[in-house]
Design an enzyme around this catalytic site. Sequence first.
Site, PDB file in Angstrom:
ATOM      1  N   LYS A  76     -21.898   5.715 -33.918  1.00 32.45           N
ATOM      2  CA  LYS A  76     -23.275   5.831 -33.962  1.00 32.45           C
ATOM      3  C   LYS A  76     -24.299   6.481 -33.017  1.00 32.45           C
ATOM      4  O   LYS A  76     -23.844   6.613 -31.722  1.00 32.45           O
ATOM      5  CB  LYS A  76     -23.774   4.035 -34.239  1.00 32.45           C
ATOM      6  CG  LYS A  76     -24.782   3.815 -33.900  1.00 32.45           C
ATOM      7  CD  LYS A  76     -26.019   2.479 -33.343  1.00 32.45           C
ATOM      8  CE  LYS A  76     -25.892   2.365 -31.690  1.00 32.45           C
ATOM      9  NZ  LYS A  76     -27.538   2.642 -31.347  1.00 32.45           N
ATOM     10  N   LYS A  96     -19.897  -2.562 -25.242  1.00 34.91           N
ATOM     11  CA  LYS A  96     -20.529  -2.151 -23.563  1.00 34.91           C
ATOM     12  C   LYS A  96     -19.821  -2.462 -22.366  1.00 34.91           C
ATOM     13  O   LYS A  96     -19.591  -1.578 -21.020  1.00 34.91           O
ATOM     14  CB  LYS A  96     -21.812  -2.604 -23.969  1.00 34.91           C
ATOM     15  CG  LYS A  96     -22.989  -2.397 -24.547  1.00 34.91           C
ATOM     16  CD  LYS A  96     -23.702  -1.433 -24.082  1.00 34.91           C
ATOM     17  CE  LYS A  96     -24.346  -0.358 -25.120  1.00 34.91           C
ATOM     18  NZ  LYS A  96     -26.586  -0.140 -24.816  1.00 34.91           N
ATOM     19  N   LYS A 120     -29.042   6.497 -27.508  1.00 38.59           N
ATOM     20  CA  LYS A 120     -29.370   6.767 -26.625  1.00 38.59           C
ATOM     21  C   LYS A 120     -28.663   6.795 -25.357  1.00 38.59           C
ATOM     22  O   LYS A 120     -28.279   7.659 -24.293  1.00 38.59           O
ATOM     23  CB  LYS A 120     -30.565   5.852 -25.845  1.00 38.59           C
ATOM     24  CG  LYS A 120     -31.413   5.731 -26.909  1.00 38.59           C
ATOM     25  CD  LYS A 120     -33.077   5.479 -25.781  1.00 38.59           C
ATOM     26  CE  LYS A 120     -33.293   4.191 -26.819  1.00 38.59           C
ATOM     27  NZ  LYS A 120     -33.347   2.553 -26.698  1.00 38.59           N
TER      28      LYS A 120
HETATM   29  P1  ATP Z   1     -28.178   2.628 -26.088  1.00 40.91           P
HETATM   30  O1  ATP Z   1     -27.075   3.162 -27.274  1.00 40.91           O
HETATM   31  O2  ATP Z   1     -29.084   2.194 -25.034  1.00 40.91           O
HETATM   32  O3  ATP Z   1     -27.949   0.504 -26.946  1.00 40.91           O
HETATM   33  P2  ATP Z   1     -29.510   2.666 -28.675  1.00 40.91           P
HETATM   34  O4  ATP Z   1     -29.663   3.934 -29.219  1.00 40.91           O
HETATM   35  O5  ATP Z   1     -28.681   1.709 -29.537  1.00 40.91           O
HETATM   36  O6  ATP Z   1     -29.636   2.618 -27.375  1.00 40.91           O
HETATM   37  P3  ATP Z   1     -31.953   0.441 -28.885  1.00 40.91           P
HETATM   38  O7  ATP Z   1     -33.221   0.539 -28.360  1.00 40.91           O
HETATM   39  O8  ATP Z   1     -30.653  -0.497 -28.662  1.00 40.91           O
HETATM   40  O9  ATP Z   1     -31.025   1.866 -29.265  1.00 40.91           O
HETATM   41  O10 ATP Z   1     -32.314   0.977 -30.602  1.00 40.91           O
HETATM   42  C1  ATP Z   1     -33.911   0.385 -31.513  1.00 40.91           C
HETATM   43  C2  ATP Z   1     -33.694   0.442 -32.712  1.00 40.91           C
HETATM   44  O11 ATP Z   1     -33.347   1.607 -33.665  1.00 40.91           O
HETATM   45  C3  ATP Z   1     -32.689  -0.565 -32.949  1.00 40.91           C
HETATM   46  O12 ATP Z   1     -33.034  -1.417 -34.035  1.00 40.91           O
HETATM   47  C4  ATP Z   1     -31.921  -0.645 -33.560  1.00 40.91           C
HETATM   48  O13 ATP Z   1     -30.844  -0.937 -34.503  1.00 40.91           O
HETATM   49  C5  ATP Z   1     -32.451   0.919 -33.693  1.00 40.91           C
HETATM   50  N1  ATP Z   1     -31.025   1.878 -34.131  1.00 40.91           N
HETATM   51  C6  ATP Z   1     -30.097   2.302 -32.578  1.00 40.91           C
HETATM   52  N2  ATP Z   1     -29.441   3.735 -33.000  1.00 40.91           N
HETATM   53  C7  ATP Z   1     -29.560   3.857 -34.529  1.00 40.91           C
HETATM   54  C8  ATP Z   1     -28.826   4.829 -35.352  1.00 40.91           C
HETATM   55  N3  ATP Z   1     -28.198   5.233 -35.158  1.00 40.91           N
HETATM   56  N4  ATP Z   1     -29.509   5.109 -36.615  1.00 40.91           N
HETATM   57  C9  ATP Z   1     -29.598   3.896 -37.765  1.00 40.91           C
HETATM   58  N5  ATP Z   1     -30.636   2.858 -36.190  1.00 40.91           N
HETATM   59  C10 ATP Z   1     -30.376   2.712 -35.214  1.00 40.91           C
END
Ligand code: ATP
Length: 324
Positions: free
Chosen positions: A193, A112, A196
């Site tokens: 990965k 980040k 969002k």
């Molecule tokens: P950002 O990209 O904004 O950091 P994010 O998509 O990683 O967001 P979070 O709100 O940070 O989402 O994560 C919420 C939950 O979803 C956490 O438990 C995280 O481990 C899980 N998660 C996020 N992305 C993935 C993924 N690609 N595969 C499996 N689990 C995920």
Amino acid sequence: MKARVLSGVQPSGQLHIGNYLGALKNWAEIQSRYESIFCIVDLHAITTYQNPAELSAKIKETAALFIAAGIDPEQSWIMVQSTVPGHAELAWLLTCVTPLGWLYRMTQFKVKAAQQETVGDGILQYPVLMAADILIYQASIVPVGEDQSQHLELTRDIAQRFNSLYGETFVMPATHLPSVGARIMGLDDPTQKMSKSAKGAGHAIALLDDPKVIQKKIMRATTDSEPAVDPAKMGAGIANLLAIAQACDPSITKETVAGMRYGDFKKLVAAAVIARLEPLQRRYREITADPGYLEAVLKRGREHVLPIAEDTVQKTKHAMGLHI
Ligand code: ATP
Ligand code: LTN
């Protein structure tokens, strides 16, 4: 007494199938065995700029998606992080026992920080606040996707350091990963990965995407140039699509898709995802048709967790000598 579960999702961007398969689906499956608290971590979301009007709408959307994904508000507690002041207060107390080097080492911080011109202190402090979310409820189980494993290790390190400096105060939390879907990759780039915050129309399947959009995104997903699925040597794109399909429909396995041409395989994956998300989307529409319902769920969650949080903050301050 039931052991306590705590987990959270940031109300930033659109929740996607990775969030569902890595976190929400697992939460729904284990909630009946524990006292579960599911948190909308808005204080984490603001570590990167959020448009205020959009953020406030996203907080409610995220709460509705928790319920639509199967979190039962009669069984579990759903709450918004910023409505319980103890999270921020405990985060400060924990900051004071956390060496800077531990924070600089975090992979998420490195990623980040590299994306921003000015790196806010919140990005560095992020995992300390996450430790506070968990330790404040003395949670023993934290169901998350694989990307959060390192933050969970850090949480245990912080708890251990605090306990050894000031006496036994915090329960040591264990990481709980789903057996399939712990790390879903981007459809446009299966080496990254699914996230969002990533840009690109074909990157993620949002939980509220229209079935036609889901179909299109999956049909366009990046794969290798082999003609058909070979379970012995699957490229990253095909392996990712198979993981998504398997997590949505456990009857789909390596064996059942062996030899399928990529076009047909993708149609099967799309059908499994659409069938899995259809009831979630229907339930989401029902929930959001009654805003009073959501408000009541969040109020009830807050009222339940507030005394637990307050108790831990008092105990922590007392252990540190912050009392007169
Ligand atoms: P950002 O990209 O904004 O950091 P994010 O998509 O990683 O967001 P979070 O709100 O940070 O989402 O994560 C919420 C939950 O979803 C956490 O438990 C995280 O481990 C899980 N998660 C996020 N992305 C993935 C993924 N690609 N595969 C499996 N689990 C995920
Ligand atoms: N950092 C997490 C979100 C999060 C969380 C938590 C998860 C904040 N506080 C406490 C589990 C427990 C993420 O998914 N990015």
